[in-house]
Design an enzyme around this catalytic site. Structure first.
Site, PDB file in Angstrom:
ATOM      1  N   ASP A   1     -12.631   0.970  11.970  1.00  0.00           N
ATOM      2  CA  ASP A   1     -11.561   0.731  12.938  1.00  0.00           C
ATOM      3  C   ASP A   1     -11.958  -0.426  13.842  1.00  0.00           C
ATOM      4  O   ASP A   1     -13.155  -0.652  14.076  1.00  0.00           O
ATOM      5  CB  ASP A   1     -11.311   1.993  13.770  1.00  0.00           C
ATOM      6  CG  ASP A   1      -9.946   2.001  14.437  1.00  0.00           C
ATOM      7  OD1 ASP A   1      -9.042   2.696  13.940  1.00  0.00           O
ATOM      8  OD2 ASP A   1      -9.775   1.295  15.453  1.00  0.00           O
TER       9      ASP A   1
ATOM     10  N   ASP B   1     -12.253  -5.371  11.601  1.00  0.00           N
ATOM     11  CA  ASP B   1     -10.952  -6.026  11.712  1.00  0.00           C
ATOM     12  C   ASP B   1     -10.445  -6.181  10.288  1.00  0.00           C
ATOM     13  O   ASP B   1     -10.957  -6.998   9.516  1.00  0.00           O
ATOM     14  CB  ASP B   1     -11.108  -7.388  12.387  1.00  0.00           C
ATOM     15  CG  ASP B   1      -9.813  -8.198  12.390  1.00  0.00           C
ATOM     16  OD1 ASP B   1      -8.785  -7.704  11.871  1.00  0.00           O
ATOM     17  OD2 ASP B   1      -9.834  -9.335  12.899  1.00  0.00           O
ATOM     18  N   VAL B   2      -9.455  -5.379   9.901  1.00  0.00           N
ATOM     19  CA  VAL B   2      -9.048  -5.345   8.490  1.00  0.00           C
ATOM     20  C   VAL B   2      -8.503  -6.680   8.012  1.00  0.00           C
ATOM     21  O   VAL B   2      -8.478  -6.942   6.796  1.00  0.00           O
ATOM     22  CB  VAL B   2      -8.008  -4.238   8.227  1.00  0.00           C
ATOM     23  CG1 VAL B   2      -8.611  -2.861   8.433  1.00  0.00           C
ATOM     24  CG2 VAL B   2      -6.747  -4.435   9.063  1.00  0.00           C
TER      25      VAL B   2
ATOM     26  N   TYR C   1       7.846  -5.346   9.750  1.00  0.00           N
ATOM     27  CA  TYR C   1       7.149  -4.098   9.446  1.00  0.00           C
ATOM     28  C   TYR C   1       7.645  -3.514   8.123  1.00  0.00           C
ATOM     29  O   TYR C   1       6.848  -3.192   7.233  1.00  0.00           O
ATOM     30  CB  TYR C   1       7.360  -3.094  10.576  1.00  0.00           C
ATOM     31  CG  TYR C   1       6.742  -1.740  10.303  1.00  0.00           C
ATOM     32  CD1 TYR C   1       5.359  -1.571  10.354  1.00  0.00           C
ATOM     33  CD2 TYR C   1       7.533  -0.638   9.988  1.00  0.00           C
ATOM     34  CE1 TYR C   1       4.782  -0.338  10.097  1.00  0.00           C
ATOM     35  CE2 TYR C   1       6.965   0.603   9.739  1.00  0.00           C
ATOM     36  CZ  TYR C   1       5.588   0.749   9.795  1.00  0.00           C
ATOM     37  OH  TYR C   1       5.023   1.978   9.534  1.00  0.00           O
TER      38      TYR C   1
ATOM     39  N   LYS D   1       5.488  -3.168   4.541  1.00  0.00           N
ATOM     40  CA  LYS D   1       5.250  -1.896   3.872  1.00  0.00           C
ATOM     41  C   LYS D   1       5.807  -1.908   2.454  1.00  0.00           C
ATOM     42  O   LYS D   1       5.240  -1.265   1.549  1.00  0.00           O
ATOM     43  CB  LYS D   1       5.848  -0.756   4.694  1.00  0.00           C
ATOM     44  CG  LYS D   1       5.139  -0.527   6.028  1.00  0.00           C
ATOM     45  CD  LYS D   1       3.664  -0.196   5.835  1.00  0.00           C
ATOM     46  CE  LYS D   1       2.978   0.199   7.121  1.00  0.00           C
ATOM     47  NZ  LYS D   1       1.572   0.613   6.908  1.00  0.00           N
TER      48      LYS D   1
ATOM     49  N   ILE E   1       6.040   9.935  12.187  1.00  0.00           N
ATOM     50  CA  ILE E   1       4.907  10.818  12.413  1.00  0.00           C
ATOM     51  C   ILE E   1       4.447  10.636  13.863  1.00  0.00           C
ATOM     52  O   ILE E   1       4.396   9.514  14.371  1.00  0.00           O
ATOM     53  CB  ILE E   1       3.742  10.484  11.454  1.00  0.00           C
ATOM     54  CG1 ILE E   1       4.236  10.454   9.989  1.00  0.00           C
ATOM     55  CG2 ILE E   1       2.614  11.495  11.621  1.00  0.00           C
ATOM     56  CD1 ILE E   1       4.801  11.753   9.478  1.00  0.00           C
TER      57      ILE E   1
END
Length: 261
Positions: A44, A70-71, A162, A166, A197
């Site tokens: 993370d 940092d992805v 977004y 996805k 969620i």
């Protein structure tokens, strides 16, 4: 392959990495994988928060370690891959859970939010898969679960990037799944599409759609009676990571209580 009478899900001896592990679905997935016996690597950008989750897992007898990531950084992923190779020598499961949801619309001036959204959601998942597949190809098996969203299944006013990001994740999942299986590797890659969620990201959603009124009004617009819990998505992720899902690959599973049905 599972045998009759064996525990429903047993990941003892396996190593699982989870991005976005400090909160939300990533945190819940980390707990679920650890409870099933896996050694969990919590990745993370908030290293302190990830370390706190790792401590919680270890405090109840699980095995977990945390590391900053940092992805969207290829260099960070290279360092994580080197660490995994040196410290564990294997990676059996990857859960790409890190993501952002930013407000934007088609036609807005500038590409700032688009670039950030795709860098984290799409490129981050792709970089993670590249690192994981290096280990899994050598082992001949593995499981990758990519977090998409039910937002990829419909138009999203004020969240165009977004939803598009996805949808891209879902397509990358299908393409990668076909490639590795046709190359002879028993590596399963699937996408999970949660609905609304109750996570920090849901809080962002409530702000983006504040024109609808209270959070309850947003829930009424996007759910069939209630929002979901991170643990409910984590249970699906755990199943897909396990041998119980040995014939499931290249698919997208929607988990939104029929909100997009």
């Amino acid at each position: 392959m599972t045998v009759p009478g064996s525990p429903w899900i047993d990941l003892t001896g396996r190593v699982a990495a989870v991005t976005g592990a400090a909160s939300g679905i990533g945190r819940a997935a980390s707990h679920a994988l650890a409870n099933a016996g896996a050694t969990v690597l919590l990745l993370d950008c908030d290293a302190d928060a990830a370390a706190a989750v790792a401590w919680q897992i270890c405090d109840v007898g699980g095995r977990a370690e945390a590391r900053a990531l940092d992805v969207a950084s290829a260099a960070d992923w290279q360092e994580v891959g080197d660490w995994i190779g040196t410290s564990f020598g294997r990676l059996d499961v990857l859960v790409n859970s890190a993501g952002v949801a930013l407000k934007d619309s088609v036609g807005d001036a500038g590409l700032t939010n688009y670039h950030r959204t795709f860098a984290i959601n799409v490129e981050g998942s792709l970089l993670g898969m590249e690192v994981a597949l290096g280990f899994m190809r050598r082992a001949g098996k593995g499981a990758i679960i990519n977090l998409s969203s039910s937002a990829s299944l419909r138009g999203n006013p004020m969240m165009a990037s977004y939803g598009a990001s996805k949808a891209a994740i879902a397509h990358l999942t299908r393409s990668a799944a076909v490639e590795v299986l046709r190359a002879g590797h028993d590596i399963r890659i699937n996408a999970v599409h949660p609905g609304l969620i109750e996570t920090a990201m849901a809080g962002d959603l409530y702000k983006i759609y504040d024109r609808l009124g209270s959070p309850d009004a947003v829930r009424a617009a996007f759910t069939t009676g209630r929002s979901g819990r991170p643990e409910e998505v984590a249970d699906l992720i755990l199943f897909l990571a396990s041998d119980r899902a040995s014939y499931i690959s290249g698919t997208s599973i929607v988990i939104d209580r029929a909100a997009s049905a």
